[in-house]
Design a protein around this motif. Structure first.
Motif, short mmCIF file in Angstrom:
data_model
loop_
_atom_site.label_atom_id
_atom_site.label_comp_id
_atom_site.label_asym_id
_atom_site.label_seq_id
_atom_site.Cartn_x
_atom_site.Cartn_y
_atom_site.Cartn_z
N ARG A 64 0.82 -1.23 0.00
CA ARG A 64 0.00 0.00 0.00
C ARG A 64 0.84 1.27 0.00
O ARG A 64 0.49 2.25 -0.65
N LEU A 99 -8.30 4.90 -2.66
CA LEU A 99 -8.02 3.71 -1.88
C LEU A 99 -8.33 3.96 -0.40
O LEU A 99 -7.92 4.97 0.17
N VAL A 102 -6.10 -1.90 1.48
CA VAL A 102 -5.68 -2.89 0.48
C VAL A 102 -5.44 -4.22 1.16
O VAL A 102 -4.76 -4.30 2.18
N ALA A 112 -8.85 -4.10 -3.11
CA ALA A 112 -8.96 -2.90 -2.29
C ALA A 112 -10.41 -2.51 -2.03
O ALA A 112 -11.28 -2.75 -2.87
N VAL A 114 -12.60 0.75 -1.87
CA VAL A 114 -12.44 2.09 -2.44
C VAL A 114 -13.72 2.89 -2.29
O VAL A 114 -14.80 2.35 -2.07
#
Length: 236
Positions: A64, A99, A102, A112, A114
């Protein structure tokens, strides 16, 4: 109101995908072969995955911390499977996302959570018209300089831009279209992707293309990604 959170498979790349832009990919890594299979078979619904740019100096395996916060979904348009199991695919950029977290263990590829990143409200297309005209002029200067450096004369404008110019529509998506056929630094493209004000976005693309046109004309040079990113991550 709480933001809508959705789950996306991720494809980290050494480039920034913009909404409306085409992105062809040659898939050879096993984890992304599996991603392609999951998209084609419907294991992952919607035939979409998230493209997020890897921070310069980092690699996709850094997790990440090595990824930018904002990416763009890629919609799968065409798939061609090669005899050895690799794939050539064609995708188109669609929606921006941010994001949240993750997961590196849920699948062979990153997954992920989101949230979507919409544009700010309030700008009317009539308000964008003067900036759109200046951005188009900067784009034409950039393209003309590039074509001349390559010995190709003045060239032809992309079809999308011809339609935009004919209609006179400024449109909040114009900056993304203008950036589509220009070699801009990753940092410029990422800033453009993250910008949610259409007016600011047009100013950004105008400044970027004006600067790059000067570099092309005076130095006969254009930004290019590092060898590491160009070889390892643009094909993946």
């Amino acid at each position: 109101m709480s933001a809508v959170v959705e789950t996306l498979p991720l494809f980290p790349l050494g480039t920034v995908l913009l909404p409306g832009a085409s992105l062809p990919l040659h898939i050879f890594e096993p984890r992304y072969r599996q991603l392609t299979i999951d998209l084609v078979t419907g294991t992952l619904p919607g035939k979409q995955f998230g493209v997020v740019a890897v921070r310069e100096g980092w690699s996709p395996d850094d997790g990440r911390d090595g990824l930018h916060d904002v990416g763009c979904t890629a919609t799968l348009r065409e798939v061609r499977r090669l005899p050895d199991g690799r794939f050539d695919i064609q995708t188109t950029g669609d929606r921006r996302f941010r994001l949240l977290d993750v997961d590196e263990t849920a699948a062979p590829y990153l997954v992920a959570n989101v949230e979507w990143v919409p544009d700010d409200e309030g700008d009317e297309e009539s308000d964008l018209a003067p900036l759109a005209m200046a951005a188009r002029a900067a784009h034409r200067r950039y393209c003309t300089t590039a074509w001349r450096q390559q010995g190709g004369g003045d060239g032809e404008m992309p079809a999308e831009l011809t339609e935009e110019a004919a209609s006179g529509v400024a449109g909040p998506e114009l900056a993304h279209i203008l950036a589509g056929d220009c070699l801009l630094p990753l940092s410029d493209r990422q800033e453009l992707l993250e910008q949610t004000c259409p007016m600011e976005r047009l100013q950004l693309i105008r400044r970027s293309m004006t600067r790059e046109a000067v570099l092309l004309g005076e130095l006969r040079a254009v930004w290019a990604p590092s060898v590491k990113f160009a070889v390892e991550h643009s094909l993946n």
